[in-house]
Design a protein around this motif. Sequence first.
Motif, mmCIF file in Angstrom:
data_model
loop_
_atom_site.group_PDB
_atom_site.id
_atom_site.type_symbol
_atom_site.label_atom_id
_atom_site.label_comp_id
_atom_site.label_asym_id
_atom_site.label_seq_id
_atom_site.Cartn_x
_atom_site.Cartn_y
_atom_site.Cartn_z
ATOM 1 N N CYS A 193 40.187 31.136 42.073
ATOM 2 C CA CYS A 193 40.503 32.194 42.900
ATOM 3 C C CYS A 193 42.015 32.549 42.201
ATOM 4 C CB CYS A 193 41.006 32.099 44.097
ATOM 5 S SG CYS A 193 42.396 33.209 45.150
ATOM 6 N N GLU A 196 40.597 27.734 47.850
ATOM 7 C CA GLU A 196 39.978 28.250 48.217
ATOM 8 C C GLU A 196 38.795 27.255 48.776
ATOM 9 O OE1 GLU A 196 40.572 29.025 43.544
ATOM 10 O OE2 GLU A 196 40.564 26.709 44.174
ATOM 11 N N TRP A 234 38.608 36.829 41.727
ATOM 12 C CA TRP A 234 37.582 35.295 40.722
ATOM 13 C C TRP A 234 37.533 35.520 39.714
ATOM 14 C CZ3 TRP A 234 37.187 31.587 44.937
ATOM 15 C CH2 TRP A 234 37.661 31.915 46.305
ATOM 16 N N CYS A 240 38.729 32.360 49.991
ATOM 17 C CA CYS A 240 40.517 32.808 49.256
ATOM 18 C C CYS A 240 41.451 32.919 50.267
ATOM 19 C CB CYS A 240 40.444 32.702 47.837
ATOM 20 S SG CYS A 240 41.766 31.933 47.226
#
Length: 121
Positions: free
Chosen positions: A95, A6, A36, A22
Amino acid sequence: QVQLLESGGGLVQAGGSLRLSCAASGSISSVVTMGWYRQAPGKQRELVARINNNGNTNYADSVKGRFTISRDNAKNTVYLQMNSLKPEDADVYYCYGLVRPSSDRWARDYWGQGTHVTVSS
């Protein structure tokens, strides 16, 4: 080994914007879903937004109209554009990827290490 890396967190004033990125790397056969999540201390991790390999998206009600998730399938990368940030958006953002490694028959859950988003009022 699959890794999610990320970037893009930081400090922003309320009303401002940040963009999180990410990238999934490693021996990857396919990436099914990326997204996310966020987590505050002492609370459960919650979905912010996710996108599948067909481009279908889901958002938490609290971020609809302010956040936009997108992905670059060629780069195995997902982005989260966060606009009109509020102090309550401050959290650690993680992520997520549902990824099938080259060595496996099935997709597995993978998580990044988290990136801090701080919103000052």
